[in-house]
Motif scaffolding. Structure first.
Motif, mmCIF file in Angstrom:
data_model
loop_
_atom_site.group_PDB
_atom_site.id
_atom_site.type_symbol
_atom_site.label_atom_id
_atom_site.label_comp_id
_atom_site.label_asym_id
_atom_site.label_seq_id
_atom_site.Cartn_x
_atom_site.Cartn_y
_atom_site.Cartn_z
ATOM 1 N N ALA A 33 1.022 -1.246 0.007
ATOM 2 C CA ALA A 33 -0.024 -0.174 -0.210
ATOM 3 C C ALA A 33 0.830 1.174 0.010
ATOM 4 O O ALA A 33 0.653 2.380 -0.866
ATOM 5 C CB ALA A 33 -1.050 0.058 1.061
ATOM 6 N N SER A 50 4.078 1.555 -1.040
ATOM 7 C CA SER A 50 4.809 1.469 -2.127
ATOM 8 C C SER A 50 3.982 2.160 -3.490
ATOM 9 O O SER A 50 4.729 2.876 -4.289
ATOM 10 C CB SER A 50 5.279 0.195 -2.608
ATOM 11 N N TRP A 51 2.685 1.717 -3.283
ATOM 12 C CA TRP A 51 1.836 2.267 -4.504
ATOM 13 C C TRP A 51 1.903 3.500 -4.465
ATOM 14 O O TRP A 51 1.478 4.363 -5.623
ATOM 15 C CB TRP A 51 0.607 1.340 -4.430
ATOM 16 N N TRP A 98 1.136 6.474 -8.073
ATOM 17 C CA TRP A 98 -0.206 7.508 -8.239
ATOM 18 C C TRP A 98 0.058 8.809 -7.723
ATOM 19 O O TRP A 98 -0.366 9.925 -7.925
ATOM 20 C CB TRP A 98 -1.531 6.932 -7.633
ATOM 21 N N GLU A 127 -3.336 17.111 -5.405
ATOM 22 C CA GLU A 127 -4.626 17.408 -4.388
ATOM 23 C C GLU A 127 -3.976 17.161 -2.890
ATOM 24 O O GLU A 127 -4.387 17.849 -1.986
ATOM 25 C CB GLU A 127 -5.681 16.400 -4.567
ATOM 26 N N TYR A 128 -3.301 16.231 -2.745
ATOM 27 C CA TYR A 128 -2.746 16.048 -1.435
ATOM 28 C C TYR A 128 -1.472 16.206 -1.154
ATOM 29 O O TYR A 128 -0.459 15.863 -2.110
ATOM 30 C CB TYR A 128 -2.914 14.309 -1.175
ATOM 31 N N GLN A 175 -0.085 14.516 4.151
ATOM 32 C CA GLN A 175 -1.442 14.192 4.245
ATOM 33 C C GLN A 175 -1.666 12.559 3.746
ATOM 34 O O GLN A 175 -2.364 11.997 4.131
ATOM 35 C CB GLN A 175 -2.593 15.035 3.342
ATOM 36 N N ILE A 176 -1.011 12.338 2.639
ATOM 37 C CA ILE A 176 -1.050 10.888 1.993
ATOM 38 C C ILE A 176 -0.556 9.921 3.356
ATOM 39 O O ILE A 176 -1.164 8.971 3.328
ATOM 40 C CB ILE A 176 -0.172 10.722 0.760
ATOM 41 N N GLN A 235 -2.793 9.690 6.183
ATOM 42 C CA GLN A 235 -4.185 8.887 5.845
ATOM 43 C C GLN A 235 -3.883 7.241 5.466
ATOM 44 O O GLN A 235 -4.925 6.375 6.139
ATOM 45 C CB GLN A 235 -4.893 9.554 4.626
ATOM 46 N N CYS A 236 -2.802 6.980 4.930
ATOM 47 C CA CYS A 236 -2.674 5.921 4.594
ATOM 48 C C CYS A 236 -2.235 5.021 5.873
ATOM 49 O O CYS A 236 -2.657 3.843 5.971
ATOM 50 C CB CYS A 236 -1.338 5.548 3.619
ATOM 51 N N THR A 242 -5.371 4.173 7.868
ATOM 52 C CA THR A 242 -6.203 3.151 7.199
ATOM 53 C C THR A 242 -5.468 1.724 7.425
ATOM 54 O O THR A 242 -6.104 0.689 7.732
ATOM 55 C CB THR A 242 -6.346 3.259 5.650
ATOM 56 N N LEU A 243 -4.169 1.600 7.177
ATOM 57 C CA LEU A 243 -3.277 0.404 7.444
ATOM 58 C C LEU A 243 -3.516 -0.057 8.789
ATOM 59 O O LEU A 243 -3.570 -1.224 8.952
ATOM 60 C CB LEU A 243 -2.147 0.710 7.077
#
Lengths: 226, 226
Positions: free
Chosen positions: B185, B187-188, B192, B198-199, B203-204, B207-208, B211-212
């Motif tokens: 998750a 690495s991906w 992108w 936007e982020y 922030q990324i 949030q990641c 979630t994880l």
């Protein structure tokens, strides 16, 4: 004895000599498509093993036991082969998502099914090719098409996450980012999965879904082990 | 006025003419390394934008405003450039992991720090290059080296997950698979992420990680909204 299951075809065309060494047209089209599929499958395997650029048309022909000129009867060039592989990977995903939508159930049910579909497809030749070969390998014209389909798949995940939050099964979150995390973790399977390795695709899908849905943190209070 | 911070160098070498148009040796070495770094940075950006194969040495030279022959003073060929980029991406990760280990704290603390480090690095030029350019682009000899370092990073995540389960902060799980999901998750993001999009990288990462670590499912019972 008929060479085809569709008698109407015979009615519409000239009578066939039953001893003709050429199969009837519909059967020829089917054979041609079967051979084109074999070219794409062999190519996807080689792209996944060696990379797109390190794979030549000669390599693909050699794996199929045919000559390179034979390949040109089914495909124009290596980019067309790659596009064929990636399109099939994407189509498998779109079909799986559509099936899960038709299957109905809660947003969480549908999201779970989509995740299972996605995890399974990236362990297969065409799906793995979709993950391992980057968009930048195809020309700008075709890249747009691939990105549109990928965006559609991403939006479907985002829609299901949004609905899941609305129905109360999923925790409040940023659906776009959550869809990226889910898609990312599942996509990455296509990078590390080794066919015939330690885990089966089913085991991988099951464990990844469990981690992504449930998270890594312990839910119940830790037992006082000391 | 000295051209260098290390007077001992001057003592060991012949006295320098202060008006010499050539800088002293140590400064020359620093300038050379700074220029080599500039070549690697420009190359990483181009590989990330266009792909490794679509980027030529001419493109890299053009971005730096120098001629292609000038590049050969700093690097041998495109594969050496790619290796330099990927090695730096990996070294940044190893350094970050080492820092988080030295920082101490619980396994969960260290895992969280490692995840933050990983998420940040894949949004930077060298880290993104590590993710976007597959191992199959480098020759078999060098591929082994890259895979060993990647395996070391993966093992560190696996070790922290195992310890987190032992300390009771993480749910019982298959540490290997959980490390794959986390690493996948994160690495991906490198695939992108769009700089200036936007982020922000912060922030990324935030949030990641949420979630994880926490998962997608709602933890408290859903409110009866109907």
């Amino acid at each position: 004895m008929n060479h085809t299951d569709t008698p109407s075809l015979h009615a519409a065309s000239a009578p066939l000599d039953e001893d003709s060494p050429w199969p009837p047209p519909q059967q020829r089209a089917q054979q041609r498509e079967a051979k084109r599929q074999a070219v794409l499958s062999a190519a996807a395997q080689l792209f996944n093993e060696r990379g797109f650029h390190a794979t030549s048309l000669d390599d693909i022909a050699a794996r199929l036991g045919v000559s390179k000129p034979t390949l040109y009867y089914y495909v124009k060039n290596k980019e067309e082969i790659l596009l064929g592989c990636v399109r099939q990977g994407l189509q498998l995903m779109l079909d799986g998502i559509e099936d899960s939508r038709c299957g109905g159930g809660s947003a969480l049910d549908q999201l779970t099914t989509c995740m299972q579909v996605y995890a399974r497809i990236v362990t297969q030749d065409f799906g793995m090719c979709l993950i391992r070969v980057g968009d930048e390998q195809v020309s700008a014209d075709n890249r747009g098409e691939l990105r549109r389909i990928k965006a559609a798949i991403d939006h479907e995940f985002r829609r299901l996450v949004t609905q899941g939050v609305e129905e109360g099964s999923l925790a409040p979150c940023d659906p776009k980012m959550t869809a990226f995390v889910i898609g990312g973790a599942l996509s990455w399977i296509g990078r590390w999965y080794q066919p015939g390795g330690e885990y089966t695709p089913e085991q991988i899908a099951s464990q990844c879904l469990q981690t992504l849905l449930g998270g890594v943190l312990r839910r119940d209070p830790p037992a006082s082990s000391h």
